[in-house]
Scaffold this active site. Sequence first.
Site, mmCIF file in Angstrom:
data_model
loop_
_atom_site.group_PDB
_atom_site.id
_atom_site.type_symbol
_atom_site.label_atom_id
_atom_site.label_comp_id
_atom_site.label_asym_id
_atom_site.label_seq_id
_atom_site.Cartn_x
_atom_site.Cartn_y
_atom_site.Cartn_z
ATOM 1 N N GLU A 72 -34.180 9.847 -6.192
ATOM 2 C CA GLU A 72 -34.826 8.984 -5.190
ATOM 3 C C GLU A 72 -35.535 7.757 -5.760
ATOM 4 O O GLU A 72 -36.714 7.529 -5.501
ATOM 5 C CB GLU A 72 -35.803 9.830 -4.353
ATOM 6 C CG GLU A 72 -35.111 10.982 -3.665
ATOM 7 C CD GLU A 72 -36.075 11.986 -3.022
ATOM 8 O OE1 GLU A 72 -37.264 11.693 -2.905
ATOM 9 O OE2 GLU A 72 -35.598 13.071 -2.633
ATOM 10 N N GLU A 86 -28.238 18.317 -0.753
ATOM 11 C CA GLU A 86 -29.378 18.950 -0.062
ATOM 12 C C GLU A 86 -29.090 18.951 1.431
ATOM 13 O O GLU A 86 -29.778 18.298 2.208
ATOM 14 C CB GLU A 86 -30.676 18.187 -0.371
ATOM 15 C CG GLU A 86 -30.993 18.115 -1.859
ATOM 16 C CD GLU A 86 -32.320 17.436 -2.178
ATOM 17 O OE1 GLU A 86 -33.135 17.269 -1.259
ATOM 18 O OE2 GLU A 86 -32.528 17.092 -3.345
HETATM 19 O O1 G3I Z 1 -47.511 24.700 -5.410
HETATM 20 C C1 G3I Z 1 -48.311 24.795 -4.243
HETATM 21 C C2 G3I Z 1 -48.984 26.128 -4.210
HETATM 22 O O2 G3I Z 1 -49.862 26.223 -5.284
HETATM 23 C C3 G3I Z 1 -49.702 26.294 -2.881
HETATM 24 O O3 G3I Z 1 -50.219 27.593 -2.775
HETATM 25 C C4 G3I Z 1 -48.764 26.051 -1.707
HETATM 26 C C5 G3I Z 1 -49.495 26.102 -0.372
HETATM 27 O O4 G3I Z 1 -48.750 25.435 0.615
HETATM 28 O O5 G3I Z 1 -48.199 24.771 -1.844
HETATM 29 C C6 G3I Z 1 -47.433 24.657 -3.026
HETATM 30 O O6 G3I Z 1 -46.822 23.408 -3.081
HETATM 31 C C7 G3I Z 1 -45.759 23.195 -2.189
HETATM 32 C C8 G3I Z 1 -44.475 22.979 -2.988
HETATM 33 O O7 G3I Z 1 -43.440 22.613 -2.110
HETATM 34 C C9 G3I Z 1 -44.055 24.222 -3.759
HETATM 35 O O8 G3I Z 1 -43.869 25.311 -2.919
HETATM 36 C C10 G3I Z 1 -46.082 21.949 -1.376
HETATM 37 O O9 G3I Z 1 -47.182 22.201 -0.515
HETATM 38 C C11 G3I Z 1 -44.899 21.528 -0.546
HETATM 39 O O10 G3I Z 1 -45.166 20.272 0.061
HETATM 40 C C12 G3I Z 1 -43.687 21.393 -1.451
HETATM 41 O O11 G3I Z 1 -42.618 20.956 -0.683
HETATM 42 C C13 G3I Z 1 -41.399 20.725 -1.357
HETATM 43 C C14 G3I Z 1 -41.091 19.231 -1.392
HETATM 44 O O12 G3I Z 1 -39.803 19.023 -1.949
HETATM 45 C C15 G3I Z 1 -42.134 18.503 -2.182
HETATM 46 O O13 G3I Z 1 -41.901 17.184 -2.300
HETATM 47 C C16 G3I Z 1 -40.317 21.472 -0.591
HETATM 48 O O14 G3I Z 1 -40.542 22.867 -0.720
HETATM 49 C C17 G3I Z 1 -38.946 21.115 -1.146
HETATM 50 O O15 G3I Z 1 -37.950 21.641 -0.280
HETATM 51 C C18 G3I Z 1 -38.782 19.604 -1.202
HETATM 52 O O16 G3I Z 1 -37.539 19.318 -1.781
HETATM 53 C C19 G3I Z 1 -37.165 17.941 -1.850
HETATM 54 C C20 G3I Z 1 -36.253 17.766 -3.035
HETATM 55 O O17 G3I Z 1 -36.859 18.266 -4.193
HETATM 56 C C21 G3I Z 1 -35.879 16.303 -3.216
HETATM 57 N N1 G3I Z 1 -35.299 15.751 -2.014
HETATM 58 C C22 G3I Z 1 -36.065 15.952 -0.795
HETATM 59 C C23 G3I Z 1 -36.386 17.442 -0.616
HETATM 60 C C24 G3I Z 1 -37.101 17.684 0.671
HETATM 61 O O18 G3I Z 1 -38.346 17.053 0.646
#
Ligand code: G3I
Length: 373
Positions: free
Chosen positions: A159, A264
């Site tokens: 990205e 994705e």
């Molecule tokens: O790590 C913390 C954890 O410590 C905490 O307890 C928990 C509580 O909600 O949050 C955790 O972090 C989360 C992280 O995923 C890991 O689980 C974040 O809140 C959450 O926002 C994060 O979201 C991820 C996102 O990328 C972050 O940018 C999604 O799961 C994941 O599906 C998404 O994937 C991305 C690809 O990597 C790149 N392309 C877009 C795609 C969708 O956004």
Amino acid sequence: MKTRKFIPCLCAATLLLAGCGGRSGEVTLKKALKDKFYIGTALSVAQLTGGDTLSERVARENFSAIVPENCMKSMFLQPSEGSFFFDEADKFVAWGEANGMWITGHCLVWHSQAPDWFCVGSDGQNVSPEILTQRLRSHITAVVSRYKGRIKGWDVVNEAILDDGSWRKSKFYEILGEEFIPLAFQLAHEADPDAELYYNDYSMAFEGKRSEVVRLVKTLRERGLRIDAVGMQGHIGMSYPAIEEFEKSLLAFAEAGVKVMITELDLTVLPSPQPNAGAAVEATFEYQQALNPYAAGLPDSVAAAWTGRMADFFRLFLKHQDKVSRVTLWGVCDDDSWRNDWPIPGRVDYALLFDRQGKPKAVVGEIIQSIKN
Ligand code: G3I
């Protein structure tokens, strides 16, 4: 660990297909697509650690490739400078090997989910180009060489280009300009010369982004750097993108000399507060009941429209199977999907190929049948 929501499924076709989720002898997605392209899924930590046995089983039985949803992002692998945490990534790779999966690493360089320290110094200011180059070298070398020969391909840069074709003004870009991309590809190749290397992005059907990604691929190739494929993230909706525009991009990337992967894939059925939403994680909105219309179940007519659109995309991928090396869903069952929480948290979406009970949706049967025919 998430709580599974059991939502009554109103789709009769899904019930008819309930038996083809992967019991031995039955034709599964991965068997049907074996000679076409890898069919992959993103997996999360809950699935790796045994907290979500339903998705783990569905992934094992139906998919031939995996990518980590979060655990290989730099904020998790190197939370503070020089301290690496590989426990979850190690489990992910071990699970993939034990189950005969094509394993992709995601992702080496991304503006999001990079640890705060990566691009700034103790004074809070951006570090010099020399220091950032050294940090990229140390991160990419440590991560790629740890899984040398085991992870078969890497999303090297994620990205970096905006929908209009301009460059995202990330800290990597502010400090190193466009050069951070060739640098990352070079470092990844040095660490594992046999690994495939990819550029991965969303909203790839936009003309501006298409042209700039083509230019990027050509630049890397002209400089003698390895790039095997472009990853077209498939975070799509019921009305965007136009499938013809998606196809134009697929063909443009193949024409530039690389394979194409749909990296994705998920199809949201929910109303969007923003038009043509890609996957810009920073764009979020407050919850509104009116924008969560299917919390109690998906009406047949909506499920049928969803099936039709997902089937159209799979028809496109099969039409271009000579150019497409992998199609990866961003999650296993509907409950797993990040779409339930983006761009609005707490909604109920139906974005993936398997429902909340792990049953294949009607489209899975349609894909299998279309290959048989
Ligand atoms: O790590 C913390 C954890 O410590 C905490 O307890 C928990 C509580 O909600 O949050 C955790 O972090 C989360 C992280 O995923 C890991 O689980 C974040 O809140 C959450 O926002 C994060 O979201 C991820 C996102 O990328 C972050 O940018 C999604 O799961 C994941 O599906 C998404 O994937 C991305 C690809 O990597 C790149 N392309 C877009 C795609 C969708 O956004």
